[in-house]
Design a protein around this motif. Structure first.
Motif, PDB file in Angstrom:
ATOM      1  N   LEU A  60     -81.952  63.565  39.416  1.00 64.80           N
ATOM      2  CA  LEU A  60     -81.780  64.129  40.762  1.00 64.80           C
ATOM      3  C   LEU A  60     -81.623  65.643  40.701  1.00 64.80           C
ATOM      4  O   LEU A  60     -80.567  66.201  41.011  1.00 64.80           O
ATOM      5  CB  LEU A  60     -80.605  63.450  41.472  1.00 64.80           C
ATOM      6  N   THR A  61     -82.706  66.302  40.288  1.00 68.78           N
ATOM      7  CA  THR A  61     -82.767  67.755  40.364  1.00 68.78           C
ATOM      8  C   THR A  61     -82.733  68.171  41.842  1.00 68.78           C
ATOM      9  O   THR A  61     -82.880  67.344  42.746  1.00 68.78           O
ATOM     10  CB  THR A  61     -84.070  68.235  39.712  1.00 68.78           C
ATOM     11  N   ASP A  62     -82.541  69.460  42.103  1.00 66.60           N
ATOM     12  CA  ASP A  62     -82.401  69.910  43.483  1.00 66.60           C
ATOM     13  C   ASP A  62     -83.578  69.496  44.363  1.00 66.60           C
ATOM     14  O   ASP A  62     -83.400  69.065  45.502  1.00 66.60           O
ATOM     15  CB  ASP A  62     -82.248  71.437  43.530  1.00 66.60           C
ATOM     16  N   ARG A 117     -82.747  65.441  33.774  1.00 69.96           N
ATOM     17  CA  ARG A 117     -82.070  64.992  34.999  1.00 69.96           C
ATOM     18  C   ARG A 117     -83.015  64.193  35.869  1.00 69.96           C
ATOM     19  O   ARG A 117     -84.198  64.532  35.976  1.00 69.96           O
ATOM     20  CB  ARG A 117     -81.665  66.198  35.847  1.00 69.96           C
ATOM     21  N   ILE A 149     -73.456  61.014  45.001  1.00 66.96           N
ATOM     22  CA  ILE A 149     -74.299  60.411  43.963  1.00 66.96           C
ATOM     23  C   ILE A 149     -75.217  61.459  43.349  1.00 66.96           C
ATOM     24  O   ILE A 149     -75.468  61.457  42.140  1.00 66.96           O
ATOM     25  CB  ILE A 149     -75.160  59.271  44.561  1.00 66.96           C
ATOM     26  N   ASP A 150     -75.723  62.351  44.187  1.00 63.02           N
ATOM     27  CA  ASP A 150     -76.645  63.374  43.698  1.00 63.02           C
ATOM     28  C   ASP A 150     -75.916  64.621  43.184  1.00 63.02           C
ATOM     29  O   ASP A 150     -76.563  65.631  42.876  1.00 63.02           O
ATOM     30  CB  ASP A 150     -77.729  63.715  44.722  1.00 63.02           C
ATOM     31  N   PHE A 154     -73.392  66.714  44.410  1.00 64.97           N
ATOM     32  CA  PHE A 154     -72.927  67.854  45.210  1.00 64.97           C
ATOM     33  C   PHE A 154     -71.495  67.614  45.705  1.00 64.97           C
ATOM     34  O   PHE A 154     -71.129  66.491  46.052  1.00 64.97           O
ATOM     35  CB  PHE A 154     -73.835  68.074  46.420  1.00 64.97           C
ATOM     36  N   LEU A 174     -75.245  60.503  49.783  1.00 60.57           N
ATOM     37  CA  LEU A 174     -76.208  61.513  49.330  1.00 60.57           C
ATOM     38  C   LEU A 174     -75.991  62.774  50.160  1.00 60.57           C
ATOM     39  O   LEU A 174     -76.043  62.719  51.392  1.00 60.57           O
ATOM     40  CB  LEU A 174     -77.638  61.018  49.533  1.00 60.57           C
ATOM     41  N   ILE A 175     -75.719  63.906  49.529  1.00 63.21           N
ATOM     42  CA  ILE A 175     -75.583  65.175  50.271  1.00 63.21           C
ATOM     43  C   ILE A 175     -76.925  65.908  50.336  1.00 63.21           C
ATOM     44  O   ILE A 175     -77.230  66.592  51.288  1.00 63.21           O
ATOM     45  CB  ILE A 175     -74.468  66.043  49.638  1.00 63.21           C
ATOM     46  N   ARG A 176     -77.732  65.739  49.291  1.00 65.39           N
ATOM     47  CA  ARG A 176     -79.138  66.189  49.277  1.00 65.39           C
ATOM     48  C   ARG A 176     -79.324  67.691  49.026  1.00 65.39           C
ATOM     49  O   ARG A 176     -80.219  68.073  48.289  1.00 65.39           O
ATOM     50  CB  ARG A 176     -79.857  65.785  50.570  1.00 65.39           C
ATOM     51  N   GLU A 177     -78.527  68.531  49.688  1.00 64.17           N
ATOM     52  CA  GLU A 177     -78.610  69.972  49.422  1.00 64.17           C
ATOM     53  C   GLU A 177     -77.210  70.538  49.523  1.00 64.17           C
ATOM     54  O   GLU A 177     -76.481  70.203  50.460  1.00 64.17           O
ATOM     55  CB  GLU A 177     -79.480  70.685  50.460  1.00 64.17           C
ATOM     56  N   ARG A 219     -73.485  72.159  43.592  1.00 63.65           N
ATOM     57  CA  ARG A 219     -73.257  71.205  42.508  1.00 63.65           C
ATOM     58  C   ARG A 219     -72.057  71.606  41.680  1.00 63.65           C
ATOM     59  O   ARG A 219     -71.826  72.793  41.442  1.00 63.65           O
ATOM     60  CB  ARG A 219     -74.446  71.241  41.533  1.00 63.65           C
ATOM     61  N   ASP A 232     -76.465  72.602  34.864  1.00 59.44           N
ATOM     62  CA  ASP A 232     -76.828  72.484  33.443  1.00 59.44           C
ATOM     63  C   ASP A 232     -75.867  73.241  32.533  1.00 59.44           C
ATOM     64  O   ASP A 232     -75.457  72.738  31.487  1.00 59.44           O
ATOM     65  CB  ASP A 232     -78.253  72.982  33.208  1.00 59.44           C
ATOM     66  N   ALA A 254     -83.360  65.673  45.002  1.00 60.90           N
ATOM     67  CA  ALA A 254     -82.252  65.350  45.917  1.00 60.90           C
ATOM     68  C   ALA A 254     -82.658  65.675  47.358  1.00 60.90           C
ATOM     69  O   ALA A 254     -82.431  64.880  48.272  1.00 60.90           O
ATOM     70  CB  ALA A 254     -80.988  66.107  45.515  1.00 60.90           C
ATOM     71  N   ALA A 255     -83.277  66.824  47.545  1.00 58.05           N
ATOM     72  CA  ALA A 255     -83.709  67.205  48.900  1.00 58.05           C
ATOM     73  C   ALA A 255     -84.773  66.244  49.431  1.00 58.05           C
ATOM     74  O   ALA A 255     -84.847  65.992  50.644  1.00 58.05           O
ATOM     75  CB  ALA A 255     -84.233  68.639  48.906  1.00 58.05           C
TER      76      ALA A 255
END
Lengths: 209, 209
Positions: free
Chosen positions: B180-182, B178, A13-14, A16, A172-175, A178, A182, B185-186
């Motif tokens: 969910l920028t990095d 955006r 979703i985020d 990655f 959600l992978i979170r980190e 991507r 951009d 997301a974290a």
């Protein structure tokens, strides 16, 4: 003449496609459980013989693919020079490609032919040169840009991809890494969203020039 | 005590909630056609009286919301000091909020009460102070963090949001803002994906602590 396609590429979703700490027992890294759960649904659907979009997706993927290009991180967890050359990918003795498969790497090594017709070629040539070799090998079938995100991004930024099947899985992978950074999002100006469709618990988008 | 929720927040496949060049006739900016097409499907569904997830989503949104917070860019296309104070939002004389609605802005102006019970308050207070005021106004109903992306990101980064209903619509915005920028997301490490569900042509994800 076939197309140059990204097929079945899945992000969270985020946004990655892989997490941190790729390693032998977690090929996609941290927090990626369920990222490809849709694939199991699709295989069950296909094996049921009932047809449907899942089966179509897999069939198209396998039947129209004539060559594959992937980054070294998709081939294995190793970085830098090869400590030895015994590693032949995550997929066992009979990888699911069954055609010439080009591994982009700064560290070349001799080609390896596996059971089932997959031959891994290791090349440090520029991505457009590798694509030309893959097209020649694929003939009138498609060249699949397999991944990871870094490889797909390079080909998208170079304007060399015709079509992208992008799945979003409900995790959600979170980190991590991507796909649609951009610069890549901006480079999609010639792409349209042709359709969206569910496969298992994922939503897929077909993006095409 | 209600929750602090982001409800019905919609992004494109490439993760943008608005495009470049927000203006009077394009409140979400360039390339955003179809971003909220799901909402029309949901209203048709609700008005049909058949019920279903679309109707539930709208009903929950409207019935449980007791106060709203939004950024100034969601309130209008103006930047900097107010040239005049006649602008009262995109929504006509009877905005769809029907409760205290707080506009985060560096440029305060007197509150305005609209038809239907919406009162717009313009505040330069810190976001947590504004949230406290909104909670007091909402009582046991929810506080909705309405948008835009910048406002939602600030509240997510501050750990002040309990739940997020995030929709992905099948469009490419390509350049814009955006969610969910990095860093955001974290910051979602305490959130789980509770469910995913289609509404119209969008796929929604319910993320909750």
């Amino acid at each position: 003449m076939g197309k140059v396609r990204v097929a079945n590429f899945t992000v969270s979703i985020d946004g990655f496609s892989s997490g941190l700490n790729q390693r032998m027992d977690e090929p996609f890294g941290d927090n990626t459980e369920g990222l490809h759960a849709w694939y199991e649904s699709a295989m069950v659907e296909r094996d049921s013989g009932r047809g449907g979009p899942e089966a179509d997706q897999l069939q198209r993927f396998h039947e129209q693919a004539g060559a594959t290009i992937m980054g070294r991180n998709m081939f294995g967890p190793h970085r830098g020079p090869w400590a030895d050359e015994s590693w032949t990918g995550w997929w066992g003795d009979n990888p699911p490609y069954h055609h010439d498969t080009f591994i982009l790497t700064h560290h070349e090594r001799p080609s390896v032919t596996m059971e089932g017709g997959t031959t891994f070629h290791f090349t440090s040539a520029p991505i457009d040169v590798v694509l030309d070799r893959a097209k020649e090998s694929a003939g009138d079938q498609d060249v699949i840009i397999g991944g990871g995100a870094s490889t797909v991004r390079q080909y998208l930024l170079a304007g060399l991809i015709d079509e992208l099947d992008l799945g979003v899985s409900p995790i959600l992978i979170r980190e991590g890494e991507r796909l649609l950074t951009d610069d890549v999002a901006a480079a999609l100006r010639e792409f349209q969203v042709v359709k969206s469709y569910p496969i298992g618990n994922a939503t897929f988008y077909n993006l095409s020039r």
